[in-house]
Design a protein around this motif. Structure first.
Motif, PDB file in Angstrom:
ATOM      1  N   ARG A  36       0.838  -1.202   0.000  1.00 55.60           N
ATOM      2  CA  ARG A  36       0.000   0.000   0.000  1.00 55.60           C
ATOM      3  C   ARG A  36       0.873   1.252   0.000  1.00 55.60           C
ATOM      4  NH1 ARG A  36      -5.769   0.852   2.500  1.00 55.60           N
ATOM      5  NH2 ARG A  36      -5.738  -1.362   2.032  1.00 55.60           N
ATOM      6  N   SER A  45      -1.884   6.322  -5.184  1.00 51.09           N
ATOM      7  CA  SER A  45      -2.881   5.543  -4.418  1.00 51.09           C
ATOM      8  C   SER A  45      -3.822   4.707  -5.278  1.00 51.09           C
ATOM      9  CB  SER A  45      -3.705   6.452  -3.499  1.00 51.09           C
ATOM     10  OG  SER A  45      -2.889   7.112  -2.574  1.00 51.09           O
ATOM     11  N   VAL A  47      -4.824   1.379  -7.311  1.00 46.56           N
ATOM     12  CA  VAL A  47      -4.531  -0.050  -7.316  1.00 46.56           C
ATOM     13  C   VAL A  47      -4.064  -0.487  -8.704  1.00 46.56           C
ATOM     14  CG1 VAL A  47      -5.558  -2.351  -7.042  1.00 46.56           C
ATOM     15  CG2 VAL A  47      -6.176  -0.497  -5.461  1.00 46.56           C
ATOM     16  N   TYR A  51      -0.012  -4.653  -6.865  1.00 48.20           N
ATOM     17  CA  TYR A  51      -0.618  -4.635  -5.527  1.00 48.20           C
ATOM     18  C   TYR A  51      -1.524  -5.853  -5.337  1.00 48.20           C
ATOM     19  CZ  TYR A  51      -3.590  -3.187  -1.641  1.00 48.20           C
ATOM     20  OH  TYR A  51      -4.288  -3.146  -0.458  1.00 48.20           O
ATOM     21  N   ASN A  57      -5.459  -9.009  -2.105  1.00 47.49           N
ATOM     22  CA  ASN A  57      -6.517  -8.215  -1.482  1.00 47.49           C
ATOM     23  C   ASN A  57      -7.737  -8.191  -2.395  1.00 47.49           C
ATOM     24  OD1 ASN A  57      -8.168  -6.192  -0.400  1.00 47.49           O
ATOM     25  ND2 ASN A  57      -6.422  -5.078   0.403  1.00 47.49           N
ATOM     26  N   TYR A  60     -10.241  -4.673  -3.373  1.00 45.82           N
ATOM     27  CA  TYR A  60      -9.984  -3.679  -4.412  1.00 45.82           C
ATOM     28  C   TYR A  60      -9.859  -4.339  -5.769  1.00 45.82           C
ATOM     29  CZ  TYR A  60      -8.749  -0.497  -0.599  1.00 45.82           C
ATOM     30  OH  TYR A  60      -8.773   0.287   0.523  1.00 45.82           O
ATOM     31  N   VAL A  66      -6.826   3.289  -3.025  1.00 44.21           N
ATOM     32  CA  VAL A  66      -6.708   2.658  -1.707  1.00 44.21           C
ATOM     33  C   VAL A  66      -6.915   3.674  -0.593  1.00 44.21           C
ATOM     34  CG1 VAL A  66      -5.194   0.783  -2.426  1.00 44.21           C
ATOM     35  CG2 VAL A  66      -4.196   2.918  -1.614  1.00 44.21           C
TER      36      VAL A  66
END
Length: 78
Positions: A36, A45, A47, A51, A57, A60, A66
């Motif tokens: 992150r 920020s 995604v 990531y 995760n 998202y 994020v």
């Protein structure tokens, strides 16, 4: 500073000769925080596939933004 948390762990162990295996207990959380941070610093920020691959995760999808709120930061410190 680039690469995954796994690559950094190998670097600390093999190059700097510091054993960080005690972080295995919280590895999933540390990996998410590290990834992150990379999104915030390097991708505004947003995604990306890196990531998602590094964190698995499911909250998202690509191009989401994020959460980097104070609440998030306070919660991950616990």
């Amino acid at each position: 500073m680039h690469g995954s948390i796994d690559e950094w762990q190998k670097h600390f162990k093999n190059v700097i000769k510091i054993d960080v295996n005690h972080y295995e207990i919280n590895k999933k959380q540390i990996s998410e925080i590290f990834s992150r941070r990379n999104l915030i610093v390097h991708n505004n920020s947003i995604v990306n596939s890196i990531y998602l691959k590094e964190t698995s995760n499911n909250n998202y999808k690509i191009d989401d933004s994020v959460d980097s709120s104070i609440e998030y930061i306070n919660n991950v410190q616990r």
